[in-house]
Motif scaffolding. Structure first.
Motif, short mmCIF file in Angstrom:
data_model
loop_
_atom_site.label_atom_id
_atom_site.label_comp_id
_atom_site.label_asym_id
_atom_site.label_seq_id
_atom_site.Cartn_x
_atom_site.Cartn_y
_atom_site.Cartn_z
N ASP A 274 0.84 -1.19 0.00
CA ASP A 274 0.00 0.00 0.00
C ASP A 274 0.89 1.25 0.00
OD1 ASP A 274 -1.49 2.23 1.05
OD2 ASP A 274 -3.03 0.80 1.71
N ARG A 324 6.78 9.30 18.65
CA ARG A 324 5.34 9.46 18.42
C ARG A 324 4.94 8.93 17.04
NH1 ARG A 324 4.47 15.64 20.60
NH2 ARG A 324 4.25 15.15 22.82
N LEU A 331 -0.38 1.79 15.33
CA LEU A 331 -1.82 1.64 15.46
C LEU A 331 -2.53 1.70 14.11
CD1 LEU A 331 -2.31 3.67 18.70
CD2 LEU A 331 -2.76 1.26 18.41
N ASP A 332 -2.05 2.60 13.24
CA ASP A 332 -2.66 2.73 11.92
C ASP A 332 -2.48 1.46 11.10
OD1 ASP A 332 -3.51 5.22 12.45
OD2 ASP A 332 -2.05 6.27 11.18
N GLY A 335 -3.80 -1.90 12.97
CA GLY A 335 -5.22 -1.90 13.28
C GLY A 335 -5.49 -2.58 14.61
N SER A 336 -6.56 -3.36 14.66
CA SER A 336 -6.99 -3.96 15.93
C SER A 336 -5.89 -4.78 16.60
CB SER A 336 -8.21 -4.87 15.69
OG SER A 336 -9.18 -4.18 14.95
N GLU A 337 -5.05 -5.43 15.80
CA GLU A 337 -4.00 -6.27 16.38
C GLU A 337 -3.04 -5.46 17.26
OE1 GLU A 337 -3.42 -9.45 16.62
OE2 GLU A 337 -5.11 -10.13 15.39
N LEU A 339 -3.86 -3.36 19.38
CA LEU A 339 -4.47 -3.07 20.67
C LEU A 339 -4.26 -4.17 21.69
CD1 LEU A 339 -7.85 -1.66 19.35
CD2 LEU A 339 -5.89 -0.37 20.18
N PHE A 349 3.06 2.31 21.48
CA PHE A 349 2.12 3.40 21.72
C PHE A 349 2.22 3.89 23.17
CE2 PHE A 349 -2.15 4.64 23.26
CZ PHE A 349 -2.20 5.86 22.62
#
Lengths: 379, 320
Positions: A274, A324, A331-332, A335-337, A339, A349
């Motif tokens: 991407d 930062r 996180l971008d 994704g959910s992983e 967290l 993070f």
């Protein structure tokens, strides 16, 4: 930059890396949590082994238990340690700035008694600077030290004191003058934390098991020999200390390593194709590299034995940006992983959260850069 | 703009009752999820207020009601599977949705294997961001703790019937999350502003430093825009506007960014206090970060939002 390393420093890094990879094995900060009991016990054992090899304080003069090596070796050590989650635990502070401050300002007696235990990896120090009413405005601190014969009596409160729960000594700022004296009424005390009247209370933090602490001082009596430097002349020690602290933890080294791992993850999950993701990686990598070279400029000054300059503020600000950027990217991209507690993204993070606060807020660094490097007026 | 964006009296009354309920019952302990026990009593109380059945087709609740109630839940930092509840109660047939709407079981919705609330859920829905299926676990749920301690789990699902109302459920979930994030973001920004007004350093309150004030203002601008986008998308959904789905996606993306910015600013203004477990920022900021982190199939929604302006731009994503 690697090509510009002195052969001796490059060889040192190689030898150190091989040793650490073997010694640490699969040890990772995210598993143990900076400041946790497990981590602290691990650090104590690890640092002693490091000291046995002469790699705890290689940059100190030999007479104080050092290896007489230069600032660059000290920094190679810092990068390789921080990259691996800082296995020295709280003792990175000892070798980065507590020891150097004692070497520069301590009496013969202080150096004789306090430096060897640091060099052997036997003690933890913590930093008693911030108070409830004196955070960013450190010079407003109120903890009092009153001379009483051959002693000082300390009263007051410190806060956000990382590692105070495990430390043996505190590098403590107290007011020997009046509040109106501002920074001209501050002195540094080398306080043994087991002194009667010292109470430590934990404050639970968001970053792993790392805890801050409150430190309450009630009629704490210490001998005058605990004063570092001259009475009321503590602020110049603080400034020098902060200059060392600001670049003491090479956060970009960890951020860059996390970025590499995130790239592996992204490749494995088909995300690296991407172009938007590629751009984010390029941006974050650039910030890590910028932080690295700006920190190197500070180390170069130190290697040439110049006084610390305003470049340390730039280096610090650049490190905050890098950390930062990698935290946000994690996180971008994941994704959910990202967290999941303890996952790469989660750990980065959480660490990046504190980057803009620790060792002086990001905004203060910008103000100092504005005044001291760009010569802009004060707000 | 001929559509009023103010709340109807019914929506305002709903917001008011949710606010009063949360003030009384969404205590600090409930917000932070003390221990590992789910606050069932609080959750069932929301069901009794009708909050958990707002998305049930034909129940009279619409996007505007969901937005009004969810904003209050965000402001109260209320725990629980709000998104999953909205999705499941809208998409599932009435008989399977009833227990979720009554607050007697929890719904886990998402793309397996990692699903929010899976260890506690009795109802599972699989979605890829455009389509959805009722689903059943084929094995045990492996519990996973997430940022802030919310109980997620890894589980393999077997798809059942495709769900016809997937698109509507997706849009209403966007609205619920956008609203929750706007409410939670406002709460943190208010806290940051209050701290800046009262905390004295260098002999002045923090709000007199532009380095502190400007980021607060910026975050407030972003939140205001998101709040308007939210109100527009809710009105569009309730008015069956053809772009309503894309607007709801845009509202969620916008609110996610704005709330994260507000959380970041609140952290920075509060200093070390923001990093304590007991402080006013940490638990709200972690929930914002969690809800604002988009699942892997979020590209679908970005493309959907963009397509509203530029036509279909992606490489084969579902834009329906």
């Amino acid at each position: 930059m690697e090509s510009s390393w002195e052969p001796a420093d490059a060889a040192f890094r190689e030898e150190l890396s091989a040793y650490l990879d073997e010694e640490l094995g699969g040890w990772e900060r995210s598993e143990t949590g900076l400041g946790s009991a497990v981590y602290t016990d691990f650090s104590r054992r690890f640092v002693r082994r490091l000291a046995d090899r002469g790699w705890l304080t290689p940059h100190w003069p030999e007479e104080y238990g050092g290896g007489g090596q230069g600032a660059w070796q000290h920094f190679v050590l810092g990068e390789e340690m921080w990259k691996r989650g800082e296995p020295r635990g709280p003792q990175y502070m000892n070798v980065n700035w507590v020891g150097p401050a004692l070497i520069k300002y301590g009496t013969q007696e202080q150096k004789r008694t306090l430096l060897p235990p640091i060099a052997r990896g036997e003690v933890f120090w913590c930093q008693g600077f911030s108070e409830p009413e004196a955070g960013t405005d450190l010079a407003a601190l109120r903890t009092r030290a009153v001379r009483d014969g051959d002693d000082y009596i300390l009263n007051g409160q410190k806060i956000w004191t990382s590692y105070a729960n495990a430390a043996d000594h505190c590098f403590l700022l107290a007011r020997t003058g009046t509040l109106a004296d501002g920074r001209d009424g501050i002195s540094v005390f080398l306080l043994p934390l087991r002194t009667p009247g010292v109470e430590v209370r934990r404050i639970e933090g968001l970053v792993g098991e790392h805890s801050f602490n409150e430190l309450f001082l009630t009629d704490v009596r210490v001998p005058a020999g605990c004063l570092l430097g001259e009475e009321n002349k503590g602020w110049r020690i603080v400034r020098r200390t902060l200059a060392y602290e600001r670049v003491g933890a090479p956060r970009y080294a960890r951020a860059a390593l996390v970025l590499d791992r995130l790239a592996e993850w992204s490749r494995a999950h088909g995300r690296l194709r991407d172009t938007g993701v590629q751009e984010q990686f390029g941006h974050a990598r650039t910030l890590c590299e910028a932080a690295r070279v700006l920190v190197y400029r500070v180390i170069d000054e130190r290697a040439k034995e110049r006084e610390p300059s305003a470049y340390a503020y730039q280096a610090r600000a650049a490190m905050v940006q890098a950390e930062r950027a990698v935290g946000d990217l994690a996180l971008d991209v994941m994704g959910s992983e990202a967290l999941v507690e303890g996952a790469l993204g989660d750990a980065q993070f959480r660490n990046s959260l504190g980057a803009g606060i620790a060792a002086g807020s990001y905004e203060v660094q910008l103000n100092l850069i504005s005044r001291l490097i760009l010569n802009l007026p004060k707000e | 703009m001929s559509v009023p964006l103010t709340r109807t009296p019914e929506q305002a009354a709903l917001a008011d009752s949710v606010r009063r309920y949360c003030t009384a019952h969404c205590t600090d302990g409930v917000q932070r999820g003390e221990g590992d026990a789910f606050p069932w009593e609080f959750w069932r109380g929301l069901a009794e207020l009708g909050v958990l059945s707002l998305a049930v087709p034909g129940e009279g609740g619409g996007a505007g009601e969901i937005a009004a109630a969810s904003t209050e839940l965000g402001r109260a930092a209320a725990p629980g599977p709000l998104a999953g509840t909205v999705f499941a109660t809208h998409a599932l047939p009435a008989d399977s949705a009833a227990a979720v709407a009554q607050g007697s079981t929890l719904a886990a919705c998402g793309a397996p294997p990692l699903l929010p609330w899976a260890p506690l859920a009795g109802v599972f829905v699989e979605t890829d961001g455009a389509r959805a299926w009722s689903a059943h676990p084929t094995g045990a749920v492996e519990p996973v703790r997430t940022l802030g301690g919310e109980p997620w789990g890894r589980v393999e699902l077997r798809r059942g019937e495709p769900l016809e109302r997937a698109a509507g459920a997706t849009a209403l979930t966007h609205v619920a999350l956008a609203a929750y994030l706007c409410g939670a973001g406002r709460r943190l920004l208010d806290a940051a502003a209050e701290h800046a007004r009262t905390r004295v350093q260098f002999g002045r309150t923090l709000d007199t430093f532009q380095a502190v004030a400007h980021p607060v203002v910026d975050a407030g601008l972003a939140l205001s825009a998101s709040e308007k986008l939210l109100a527009m998308s809710a009105a569009a959904l309730d008015g069956a506007h053809r772009d309503a789905g894309a607007m709801a996606a845009a509202a969620r993306l916008s609110a996610s960014g704005a709330a994260v910015e507000a959380a970041f600013v609140a952290h920075q203004v509060h200093g070390a206090l923001g990093y304590t477990v007991e402080g006013p920022v940490g638990h709200v900021a972690q929930r914002i970060r969690r809800l604002a982190t988009l699942p892997g199939h979020a590209e679908t929604w970005r493309e959907q939002a963009l397509a509203r302006y530029y036509g279909k731009v992606g490489n084969g994503g579902h834009t329906g």
